[in-house]
Design an enzyme around this catalytic site. Structure first.
Site, PDB file in Angstrom:
ATOM      1  N   ALA A 174       0.882  -1.154  -0.091  1.00 41.84           N
ATOM      2  CA  ALA A 174       0.033   0.008   0.018  1.00 41.84           C
ATOM      3  C   ALA A 174       0.953   1.436   0.101  1.00 41.84           C
ATOM      4  O   ALA A 174       0.361   2.208  -0.635  1.00 41.84           O
ATOM      5  CB  ALA A 174      -0.965  -0.140   1.131  1.00 41.84           C
ATOM      6  N   ASP A 175       2.077   1.258   0.773  1.00 38.92           N
ATOM      7  CA  ASP A 175       2.920   2.472   0.658  1.00 38.92           C
ATOM      8  C   ASP A 175       3.537   2.475  -0.752  1.00 38.92           C
ATOM      9  O   ASP A 175       3.814   3.587  -1.067  1.00 38.92           O
ATOM     10  CB  ASP A 175       3.858   2.073   1.826  1.00 38.92           C
ATOM     11  CG  ASP A 175       3.610   2.580   3.180  1.00 38.92           C
ATOM     12  OD1 ASP A 175       3.569   3.718   3.423  1.00 38.92           O
ATOM     13  OD2 ASP A 175       3.230   1.897   4.038  1.00 38.92           O
ATOM     14  N   VAL A 176       4.057   1.643  -1.160  1.00 35.43           N
ATOM     15  CA  VAL A 176       4.590   1.555  -2.336  1.00 35.43           C
ATOM     16  C   VAL A 176       3.601   2.084  -3.571  1.00 35.43           C
ATOM     17  O   VAL A 176       4.085   2.887  -4.261  1.00 35.43           O
ATOM     18  CB  VAL A 176       5.291  -0.058  -2.808  1.00 35.43           C
ATOM     19  CG1 VAL A 176       5.700   0.285  -4.213  1.00 35.43           C
ATOM     20  CG2 VAL A 176       6.392  -0.214  -1.996  1.00 35.43           C
TER      21      VAL A 176
END
Length: 434
Positions: free
Chosen positions: A178-180
């Site tokens: 999700a961060d990426v």
């Protein structure tokens, strides 16, 4: 000092890199952990001058997310901070906030991932920055958009449905996906307004959330749920709408087969010695294979168990069928046909192998500078903003800023206000020979 700082010098102080798509673009990076730093790293790879701002004491949280570590730097931090400069600055101090505003005034891009309202309280919110820098492209990254909740990847994977569709039971993806995805969305969303700004001079506000990046990344799974009105299923290593497209157990390991259309299915059946399966009326089209998955897959599983994985990989590759071995991370990096890494000379770790970006550009070789030490470029950046050595020394003595120094053994040491600033912070004091 607050209120008396003039506009910073032009970005022309930094030499432009020949052929770099973002040469001359300065990014004031107030983000930390993964999504924001990943986005700014991609911009830095393309030649942007990214100035990473960290707290002078604890810095980016990922600096403490080790072991593993090398040269005193955590692997997590090293993974997303190459090609940047670093200034350690106390944003809670009035003079620190004044320096931050000055940095923002001369930036083409400002990026932050504070909790809602924090940037405004620090005087570097969008409206404040836009007053003195109307052409700024200002990017805010949050966990849940307007919902003021802490945005950690594992929670977002759960809340977005991503965890629900992964594995045999609800499973987190092995990387903070999700961060990426949010970092990729942020980088793309910044580039669009930057192009428009070059044409019209108009800035923009960009807002990215981990939740919506993850929801957007659900693509076909989300669309299928919207069309059917039914909750998405969980298929593990198989595919919900392409059959056969999954992992099979071979005699000594596993192989992943991706027969993505009817022609590939027929080729697969020939390669495994079962052309009859391609002619079976239950399996002639992908739509039929989806409906009759439970009849086809056991037939294929029985066949794949009869030979070693390496043999199946060879036979299917020769037949033109997409097939792959399930590799470990280090094995996959080493097996890549094109180099997946490059090596930099880190000031404390020495030769350091880093992952390269997932893209290349004709006519431009991506930058290859090591991730910076905590406060490595503080003196350099402040000097560019017009501060004298005496002013910088005073700020260091009072803990408003921090300058990284390298000890005689090559290890990073604490701030020393007596350390001269004439040496470029990009080239720290050399290590002594043992």
């Amino acid at each position: 000092m607050e209120g008396t700082i003039s506009r910073p010098s032009d970005n022309g102080d930094r030499p432009a890199e020949a052929g770099a798509p973002l040469a001359g673009v300065r990014v004031a990076d107030f983000s930390r952990v993964l999504a924001g730093p990943y986005a700014t790293m991609l911009l830095a790879d393309m030649g942007a001058d990214v100035v990473k701002v960290e707290h002078p004491e604890h810095g980016d949280e990922t600096r403490a997310w080790g072991p593993p570590e090398v040269g005193g730097e955590a692997a997590y931090y090293l993974s997303v901070n190459r090609n940047k400069r670093d200034i350690a600055l106390d944003l809670k101090h009035p003079e620190g906030r004044a320096i931050a505003r000055r940095l923002c005034e001369g930036a083409d891009v400002v990026i932050e991932n504070f909790r809602p309202g924090v940037a405004e309280r620090l005087g570097i919110g969008y409206e404040s920055v836009r007053e003195t820098n109307p052409g700024v492209v200002y990017c805010s990254i949050s966990g849940f958009g307007t919902d003021d909740r802490p945005g950690f990847d594992a929670v977002v994977q759960a809340e977005s449905g991503l965890m629900h569709i992964t594995g045999q039971t609800p499973t987190k993806v092995g990387v903070a996906i999700a961060d990426v995805l949010a970092g990729l969305n942020a980088a793309v969303a910044i580039l669009g307004p930057l192009y428009r700004r070059a044409v019209t001079g108009t800035g923009a506000r960009v807002q990215v959330s981990l939740l919506h990046a993850a929801l957007s990344g659900l693509t076909n799974v989300a669309q299928s749920a919207l069309i059917t009105g039914r909750e998405a299923g969980r298929y593990g290593n198989a595919h919900p709408t392409v059959v056969p497209y999954q992992t099979f157990q071979a005699a000594d390991g596993e192989v992943t087969v991706a027969a993505g259309n009817d022609a590939l299915h027929r080729a697969l059946c020939r390669a495994i010695g079962r052309p009859d399966l391609a002619e079976d009326p239950r399996f002639r089209t992908n739509q039929l294979r989806i409906v009759n998955r439970d009849a086809l897959i056991p037939e294929l599983e029985a066949i794949f168990r009869t030979r070693p994985a390496a043999e199946w990989t060879r036979l299917l590759t020769e037949g033109g069928i997409p097939v792959g071995k399930i590799r470990g991370v280090l094995e996959a990096i080493r097996a890549a046909a094109d180099a997946a890494t490059f090596t930099v000379d880190h000031p404390t770790a020495g030769p350091l192998e880093l992952m390269r970006a997932g893209f290349t550009m004709a006519g431009y070789t991506a930058r290859s500078e090591p991730p910076p030490l905590h406060g490595q470029h503080t003196g350099e950046v402040l000097a560019e903003l017009g501060l004298t050595d005496e002013e910088i020394g005073d700020l260091r003595a009072r803990g408003v800023v921090r300058q990284a120094t390298i000890g005689p053994t090559g290890e990073p040491s604490g701030d020393s206000p007596d350390q001269p600033l004439s040496r470029s912070a990009a080239t720290p004091a050399p290590k002594e020979n043992p």
